[in-house]
Design an enzyme around this catalytic site. Structure first.
Site, PDB file in Angstrom:
ATOM      1  N   GLY A  45       0.820  -1.219   0.000  1.00  0.00           N
ATOM      2  CA  GLY A  45       0.000   0.000   0.000  1.00  0.00           C
ATOM      3  C   GLY A  45       0.850   1.263   0.000  1.00  0.00           C
ATOM      4  O   GLY A  45       1.560   1.542  -0.966  1.00  0.00           O
ATOM      5  N   LYS A  50       1.984 -10.453  -3.976  1.00  0.00           N
ATOM      6  CA  LYS A  50       2.894  -9.389  -3.516  1.00  0.00           C
ATOM      7  C   LYS A  50       4.267  -9.976  -3.174  1.00  0.00           C
ATOM      8  O   LYS A  50       5.297  -9.381  -3.474  1.00  0.00           O
ATOM      9  CB  LYS A  50       2.298  -8.690  -2.295  1.00  0.00           C
ATOM     10  CG  LYS A  50       1.064  -7.848  -2.630  1.00  0.00           C
ATOM     11  CD  LYS A  50       0.322  -7.453  -1.372  1.00  0.00           C
ATOM     12  CE  LYS A  50      -0.852  -6.535  -1.668  1.00  0.00           C
ATOM     13  NZ  LYS A  50      -1.740  -6.366  -0.509  1.00  0.00           N
TER      14      LYS A  50
HETATM   15  P1  NAP Z   1     -12.577  -0.755  -6.390  1.00  0.00           P
HETATM   16  O1  NAP Z   1     -12.917   0.138  -5.254  1.00  0.00           O
HETATM   17  O2  NAP Z   1     -13.397  -1.974  -6.593  1.00  0.00           O
HETATM   18  O3  NAP Z   1     -12.600   0.126  -7.720  1.00  0.00           O
HETATM   19  C1  NAP Z   1     -12.443  -0.415  -8.990  1.00  0.00           C
HETATM   20  C2  NAP Z   1     -12.795   0.659 -10.032  1.00  0.00           C
HETATM   21  O4  NAP Z   1     -12.506   0.150 -11.320  1.00  0.00           O
HETATM   22  C3  NAP Z   1     -14.276   1.040 -10.021  1.00  0.00           C
HETATM   23  O5  NAP Z   1     -14.423   2.415 -10.281  1.00  0.00           O
HETATM   24  C4  NAP Z   1     -14.865   0.229 -11.170  1.00  0.00           C
HETATM   25  O6  NAP Z   1     -15.960   0.870 -11.815  1.00  0.00           O
HETATM   26  C5  NAP Z   1     -13.694   0.200 -12.140  1.00  0.00           C
HETATM   27  N1  NAP Z   1     -13.704  -1.016 -12.949  1.00  0.00           N
HETATM   28  C6  NAP Z   1     -13.480  -2.283 -12.557  1.00  0.00           C
HETATM   29  N2  NAP Z   1     -13.553  -3.126 -13.590  1.00  0.00           N
HETATM   30  C7  NAP Z   1     -13.842  -2.378 -14.679  1.00  0.00           C
HETATM   31  C8  NAP Z   1     -14.063  -2.655 -16.046  1.00  0.00           C
HETATM   32  N3  NAP Z   1     -13.995  -3.898 -16.524  1.00  0.00           N
HETATM   33  N4  NAP Z   1     -14.311  -1.619 -16.886  1.00  0.00           N
HETATM   34  C9  NAP Z   1     -14.394  -0.358 -16.427  1.00  0.00           C
HETATM   35  N5  NAP Z   1     -14.184  -0.020 -15.125  1.00  0.00           N
HETATM   36  C10 NAP Z   1     -13.924  -1.019 -14.271  1.00  0.00           C
HETATM   37  O7  NAP Z   1     -11.069  -1.261  -6.286  1.00  0.00           O
HETATM   38  P2  NAP Z   1      -9.872  -0.575  -5.475  1.00  0.00           P
HETATM   39  O8  NAP Z   1      -9.937  -1.031  -4.068  1.00  0.00           O
HETATM   40  O9  NAP Z   1      -9.804   0.857  -5.780  1.00  0.00           O
HETATM   41  O10 NAP Z   1      -8.621  -1.345  -6.118  1.00  0.00           O
HETATM   42  C11 NAP Z   1      -8.142  -1.019  -7.387  1.00  0.00           C
HETATM   43  C12 NAP Z   1      -6.781  -1.688  -7.602  1.00  0.00           C
HETATM   44  O11 NAP Z   1      -5.861  -1.221  -6.611  1.00  0.00           O
HETATM   45  C13 NAP Z   1      -6.787  -3.203  -7.451  1.00  0.00           C
HETATM   46  O12 NAP Z   1      -5.834  -3.742  -8.327  1.00  0.00           O
HETATM   47  C14 NAP Z   1      -6.340  -3.419  -6.004  1.00  0.00           C
HETATM   48  O13 NAP Z   1      -5.737  -4.663  -5.800  1.00  0.00           O
HETATM   49  C15 NAP Z   1      -5.323  -2.304  -5.898  1.00  0.00           C
HETATM   50  N6  NAP Z   1      -5.047  -1.870  -4.526  1.00  0.00           N
HETATM   51  C16 NAP Z   1      -6.088  -1.578  -3.705  1.00  0.00           C
HETATM   52  C17 NAP Z   1      -5.824  -1.117  -2.426  1.00  0.00           C
HETATM   53  C18 NAP Z   1      -6.931  -0.797  -1.464  1.00  0.00           C
HETATM   54  O14 NAP Z   1      -6.639  -0.527  -0.290  1.00  0.00           O
HETATM   55  N7  NAP Z   1      -8.180  -0.776  -1.890  1.00  0.00           N
HETATM   56  C19 NAP Z   1      -4.500  -0.980  -1.998  1.00  0.00           C
HETATM   57  C20 NAP Z   1      -3.450  -1.271  -2.885  1.00  0.00           C
HETATM   58  C21 NAP Z   1      -3.749  -1.722  -4.160  1.00  0.00           C
HETATM   59  P3  NAP Z   1     -17.332   1.153 -11.048  1.00  0.00           P
HETATM   60  O15 NAP Z   1     -17.010   2.238 -10.051  1.00  0.00           O
HETATM   61  O16 NAP Z   1     -18.272   1.632 -12.074  1.00  0.00           O
HETATM   62  O17 NAP Z   1     -17.728  -0.113 -10.401  1.00  0.00           O
HETATM   63  N1  HSE Z   2      -6.760  -6.036  -0.450  1.00  0.00           N
HETATM   64  C1  HSE Z   2      -5.434  -5.578  -0.249  1.00  0.00           C
HETATM   65  C2  HSE Z   2      -5.056  -5.720   1.198  1.00  0.00           C
HETATM   66  C3  HSE Z   2      -5.313  -4.136  -0.684  1.00  0.00           C
HETATM   67  O1  HSE Z   2      -5.965  -5.886   2.025  1.00  0.00           O
HETATM   68  O2  HSE Z   2      -3.865  -5.672   1.535  1.00  0.00           O
HETATM   69  C4  HSE Z   2      -3.896  -3.636  -0.654  1.00  0.00           C
HETATM   70  O3  HSE Z   2      -3.123  -4.251  -1.634  1.00  0.00           O
END
Ligand code: NAP
Ligand code: HSE
Length: 414
Positions: free
Chosen positions: A130, A201
């Site tokens: 993160g 990771k």
């Molecule tokens: P999220 O809240 O589910 O958001 C995903 C976004 O992508 C949403 O806006 C969704 O659209 C859009 N999306 C998904 N599939 C799509 C498609 N096929 N076409 C068009 N738009 C699409 O996910 P997130 O938590 O932000 O995570 C995003 C990435 O960051 C992932 O790879 C995750 O592993 C990584 N990550 C997350 C965190 C965390 O703490 N959340 C930390 C580090 C890394 P809609 O809004 O319309 O549904």
């Molecule tokens: N789902 C992931 C976690 C988001 O809980 O660590 C950060 O990569």
């Protein structure tokens, strides 16, 4: 002026949009540049109709590649269609920043190669740990070291769940729901709780650290779904906590790589990491042990890492060593050093189980009868010269006594 297009406007994407706005003046002053967010791809426009950015949200991927976009930020998650979109962006000579460990663990080598061939940069600091600047630290600050080992808590969701279960007696389901509500969990939380997210990771981290390709599919993976309240009682009784630990370590000519629940001392560096925090312990031959810790999940910690990648690209700081064009590592899934394990033997034949355990393990501390009200279980802390011998002894015990299941959990003393 730097023009940014983004794929995804969820937890991470909306955090990045907010940081771009918040840092406008600072960027203008410090690097004499301005970031413009052009278009943002989403799946469902209706969901975002109240957003301040509704005018730049689109469902059409072609809008992302139209115009003079310099950097594409991928924050949509999953392998497909993210892979296709990132590949296309790189081929169109757009720099890419991604937070997507699934994508990098699966296709990182190929995408970095495409980026290189097209004279652009692919960065993915947010994909591991993160908000912790671990990849940059590995590839720049620790570049003079041979890395001997990594021990890390790499998943915020599972660390949050284990903390809440251990400290607040919260149920697994309640804690998972809370982690989802707070935006820590993956769209499919199986990836978190089954250990796949941490394994991907660990694959990225180990590949960079050991300069050998550690395929995530070769990593031994056990999630947290089998952990029950009695595991916590056994651990706490001995002064331990349970953590989902990712371990990558040189063992002879191979790399031991595993993600599994491990008992660590309550007051140790890893034992004190709680909630969505992550920690990464790196053992380098020159530097010794270094520890990186911080929030491993959540909107702004992750956006912080994405933002720093964007600024690095603008400042043209090319990362060293992130190529992934390494040979495939030989990955070992058995711990080859002497260690202690907790064994929980589910049996009606307690007397034979205790006798068998004492006979097979010279060091064997049996937990007193019925301590946690489990009349059909014998638990013991045992020591074994390595995991292969442990597994053989478990098999022997299984053959000797009438038992249903034998559960094992590693204990780390330091
Ligand atoms: P999220 O809240 O589910 O958001 C995903 C976004 O992508 C949403 O806006 C969704 O659209 C859009 N999306 C998904 N599939 C799509 C498609 N096929 N076409 C068009 N738009 C699409 O996910 P997130 O938590 O932000 O995570 C995003 C990435 O960051 C992932 O790879 C995750 O592993 C990584 N990550 C997350 C965190 C965390 O703490 N959340 C930390 C580090 C890394 P809609 O809004 O319309 O549904
Ligand atoms: N789902 C992931 C976690 C988001 O809980 O660590 C950060 O990569």
């Amino acid at each position: 002026m730097t023009c940014i297009a983004m794929l995804g406007y969820g937890t991470v994407g909306s955090g990045v949009a907010e940081l771009i706005l918040k840092n406008k003046n600072r960027l203008r002053k410090n690097i004499k540049d301005e970031l413009i967010l052009s278009n943002v791809l989403v799946r469902n426009l209706e969901k975002h109709k109240e957003s301040d950015n509704i005018n730049i949200l689109t469902k059409d991927i072609e809008d992302i590649f139209r115009g003079n976009v310099d950097i594409v930020v991928e924050a949509m998650g999953g392998v497909n269609p993210a892979y296709e979109y990132v590949k296309r962006a790189l081929q169109l000579k757009k720099h890419v920043v991604t937070a997507n460990k699934d994508l990098i663990a699966e296709h990182g080598g190929e995408l970095l190669d495409i980026a290189n061939k097209n004279g652009v940069v692919l960065r993915f600091e947010a994909s591991v740990g993160g908000g912790i600047p671990i990849l940059k630290s590995l590839s720049e600050c620790l570049v003079g070291n041979n890395i001997k080992g990594i021990k890390a808590i790499l998943n915020g969701t599972t660390n949050f769940i284990l903390s809440k279960m251990s400290k607040e007696n919260m149920s697994y389901e309640e804690a998972l729901k809370l982690a989802q509500d707070m935006g820590f969990a993956e769209a499919n939380p199986e990836s978190d709780v089954m250990g796949y997210d941490a394994a991907r990771k660990l694959s990225i981290l180990s590949t960079m650290a050991f300069e050998e390709k550690v395929n995530w599919k070769n990593i031994k993976i056990n999630g947290i779904t089998d952990i029950d309240t009695v595991d916590f009682q056994y651990a706490q009784g001995e002064g331990f906590e349970i953590k989902l630990l990712a371990i990558g370590e040189y063992q002879d000519n191979s790399i031991y790589a595993s993600v599994s629940p491990v008992m660590v001392r309550k007051n140790s560096t890893l034992g004190r990491i709680e909630n969505e925090y992550n920690a990464i312990l790196i053992d380098g031959d020159a530097v010794g042990d270094v520890v990186f810790t911080g929030k491993g999940a959540g909107m702004f910690p992750t956006a912080s890492a994405v933002f720093s990648d964007i600024v690095d690209i603008i400042q043209n700081k090319k990362e060293k060593g992130i190529l992934f064009d390494y040979n495939e590592a030989s990955v070992d899934t058995l711990w080859r050093k002497e260690n202690k394990w907790l064994l929980r033997v589910n049996t009606r034949n307690r007397v034979d189980a205790m006798a068998g355990l004492s006979e097979l393990f010279p060091y064997c501390k049996i937990i007193t009868k019925g301590m946690y009200g489990l009349e059909d279980e014998v638990a013991a802390f045992v020591k074994s010269e390595n995991e292969a011998v442990l597994d053989r002894n478990i098999e022997t015990l299984r053959e000797k006594i009438d038992c249903n299941n034998i559960k094992k959990m590693m204990m780390l003393e330091d």
